[in-house]
Write an enzyme that holds these catalytic residues in place. Structure first.
Site, PDB file in Angstrom:
ATOM      1  N   SER A  84       0.792  -1.236   0.000  1.00 18.57           N
ATOM      2  CA  SER A  84       0.000   0.000   0.000  1.00 18.57           C
ATOM      3  C   SER A  84       0.820   1.279   0.000  1.00 18.57           C
ATOM      4  CB  SER A  84      -0.988  -0.003   1.168  1.00 18.57           C
ATOM      5  OG  SER A  84      -0.371  -0.461   2.317  1.00 18.57           O
ATOM      6  N   THR A 187      -0.879   2.783   4.482  1.00 20.18           N
ATOM      7  CA  THR A 187      -0.221   4.071   4.265  1.00 20.18           C
ATOM      8  C   THR A 187       0.739   4.399   5.401  1.00 20.18           C
ATOM      9  OG1 THR A 187      -2.108   4.927   3.109  1.00 20.18           O
ATOM     10  CG2 THR A 187      -0.742   6.554   4.226  1.00 20.18           C
ATOM     11  N   THR A 205       1.529   6.981  -0.044  1.00 19.01           N
ATOM     12  CA  THR A 205       0.642   5.819  -0.216  1.00 19.01           C
ATOM     13  C   THR A 205       0.398   5.523  -1.689  1.00 19.01           C
ATOM     14  OG1 THR A 205      -1.502   4.921   0.469  1.00 19.01           O
ATOM     15  CG2 THR A 205      -1.499   7.200  -0.256  1.00 19.01           C
ATOM     16  N   ARG A 215      -8.786   8.467  -8.760  1.00 16.70           N
ATOM     17  CA  ARG A 215      -9.152   8.730  -7.357  1.00 16.70           C
ATOM     18  C   ARG A 215      -7.931   9.214  -6.564  1.00 16.70           C
ATOM     19  NH1 ARG A 215      -7.403   6.778  -2.076  1.00 16.70           N
ATOM     20  NH2 ARG A 215      -9.194   6.828  -0.682  1.00 16.70           N
ATOM     21  N   THR A 238      -4.366   7.639   8.587  1.00 18.30           N
ATOM     22  CA  THR A 238      -4.348   6.462   7.722  1.00 18.30           C
ATOM     23  C   THR A 238      -5.764   5.901   7.690  1.00 18.30           C
ATOM     24  OG1 THR A 238      -3.375   4.258   7.404  1.00 18.30           O
ATOM     25  CG2 THR A 238      -3.657   4.972   9.664  1.00 18.30           C
ATOM     26  N   GLY A 239      -6.061   5.151   6.649  1.00 20.15           N
ATOM     27  CA  GLY A 239      -7.390   4.560   6.575  1.00 20.15           C
ATOM     28  C   GLY A 239      -8.163   5.057   5.371  1.00 20.15           C
TER      29      GLY A 239
HETATM   30  C1  SD4 Z   1      -6.122   6.597   1.084  1.00 18.13           C
HETATM   31  N1  SD4 Z   1      -5.550   6.959   3.370  1.00 18.13           N
HETATM   32  O1  SD4 Z   1      -5.683   6.713  -0.051  1.00 18.13           O
HETATM   33  C2  SD4 Z   1      -5.154   6.263   2.173  1.00 18.13           C
HETATM   34  C3  SD4 Z   1      -5.098   4.789   2.317  1.00 18.13           C
HETATM   35  C4  SD4 Z   1      -4.603   4.335   3.628  1.00 18.13           C
HETATM   36  O2  SD4 Z   1      -4.359   2.905   5.190  1.00 18.13           O
HETATM   37  O3  SD4 Z   1      -4.265   5.052   4.509  1.00 18.13           O
HETATM   38  N2  SD4 Z   1      -4.609   3.141   3.914  1.00 18.13           N
HETATM   39  O4  SD4 Z   1      -7.326   6.678   1.353  1.00 18.13           O
END
Ligand code: SD4
Length: 325
Positions: A84, A187, A205, A215, A238-239
């Protein structure tokens, strides 16, 4: 290399390799009362441990805090096991890897790149945007052209063996369901404070796996995936980026700290806000890290499973965050 630096390098790299015992987030209050020793580096997920080791080594070799947060996450951008972050990350629906990254200094200077292809170190390109352009953000083909002009090599556009295998499996059904937090590598967001209280942060990321082409997530959006203000503190996220962008998550944490909340209270309040605005909050993950100018820290996530690495000059440990659910 001085004896001390050699020792530091060995101990940090050793700890990175071993993933020392996971400690609980209560350590945060303990550290708070100890008034944790600056410099400090905090970063998201397991891969934060080796990234912190690089960041601390950069500081101990005389680098600045912004050098440290750049070099730190470059380690993750090169980690072939990571699906990721970096060019070995999982692709979008069309099978193309597109990268997002941002970097910010506590004096307000910042730079970011979004929807970027073929560049191994998006974080370094984000830093170039910050330092060598009058802009904050470059995206897509323009960002790639800027990279070429700055002498960044263009990498071949092919999926890593692991990403290819996963993508081919996904294509069998092509069901789009954001999966976050199944594995503990996501990330990387890193925030740091040096011994004089100067702060910086970085975030990089490959974004959501199998996202729509084009996106962009929260990571390159200043205030969403990252925010740093020397007068107050720093935060990173993150997320599921869509949920973080909607509430300007990292900016919100810094502003709550400005109003007097501790980093932990600010992270918890921000997650509550995110949950309130996300009807599907039971199915998604988002997590935040924060540090204030006194070196106090906070971490909180929607679901259990979020962890982060905390590094200083003598230790580098993995800590489990508490969560809303
Ligand atoms: C995103 N926040 O592109 C990032 C992905 C991520 O843990 O953090 N994954 O939405």
């Amino acid at each position: 290399m001085s004896h001390r630096r050699k020792f530091l390098k060995q101990s940090l790299i050793g700890s990175a390799a071993l993933f020392p015992g996971v400690v609980q987030a209560d350590i945060l209050s303990e550290r708070k009362s100890l008034n944790a020793k600056k410099p400090l580096i905090l970063s998201t997920w397991n891969h934060g441990v080796p990234a912190n080791a690089t960041a601390i080594e950069t500081l101990s070799s005389g680098g600045s805090i912004v050098d440290a947060v750049e070099k730190g996450v470059m380690t993750t951008e090169l980690d072939l096991d990571n699906l990721s972050v970096g060019l070995q990350g999982l692709p979008d629906r069309e099978g193309i890897v597109t990268l997002d990254a941002s970097i910010m200094k506590g004096n307000g200077e910042c730079g970011s790149v979004a929807f970027l292809r073929q560049i191994k170190h998006p974080i370094s390109l984000a830093r170039k945007v910050m330092e060598d352009t009058p802009h904050v953000m470059l995206a897509g083909e323009g960002a790639r052209q800027f990279a070429i002009a700055q002498g960044f090599p263009l990498e071949k556009e092919e999926l890593s063996p692991k990403a290819k295998e996963a993508y081919e499996e996904w294509r069998k059904t092509s069901k789009y369901k954001p999966i976050i937090n199944i594995e503990n590598h996501d990330t990387i967001g890193m925030i740091g404070i040096d011994e004089n209280g100067k702060m910086a942060g970085s975030c990089t990321t490959s974004g959501l796996a199998y996202k729509m082409h084009g996106r962009v997530g929260d990571s390159p959006i200043i205030g969403a995936g990252l925010y740093v203000d020397d007068e107050v503190g720093a935060a990173t996220a993150t997320g599921l980026g869509e949920t973080i962008i909607r509430i300007c998550g990292s900016f919100l944490i810094v502003e709550l700290m400005r109003q007097g909340r501790s980093p932990q209270e600010a992270c918890e309040e921000t997650v509550r806000r995110l949950v309130a605005k996300s009807p599907n909050s039971k199915e998604i993950q988002a997590g935040f890290l924060a540090v204030n100018k006194d070196g106090e820290m906070g971490a909180f996530a929607v679901q259990p499973g979020f962890n982060f690495a905390l590094g200083d000059m003598s230790s580098n440990e993995l800590i489990d965050s508490k969560s809303y659910f």
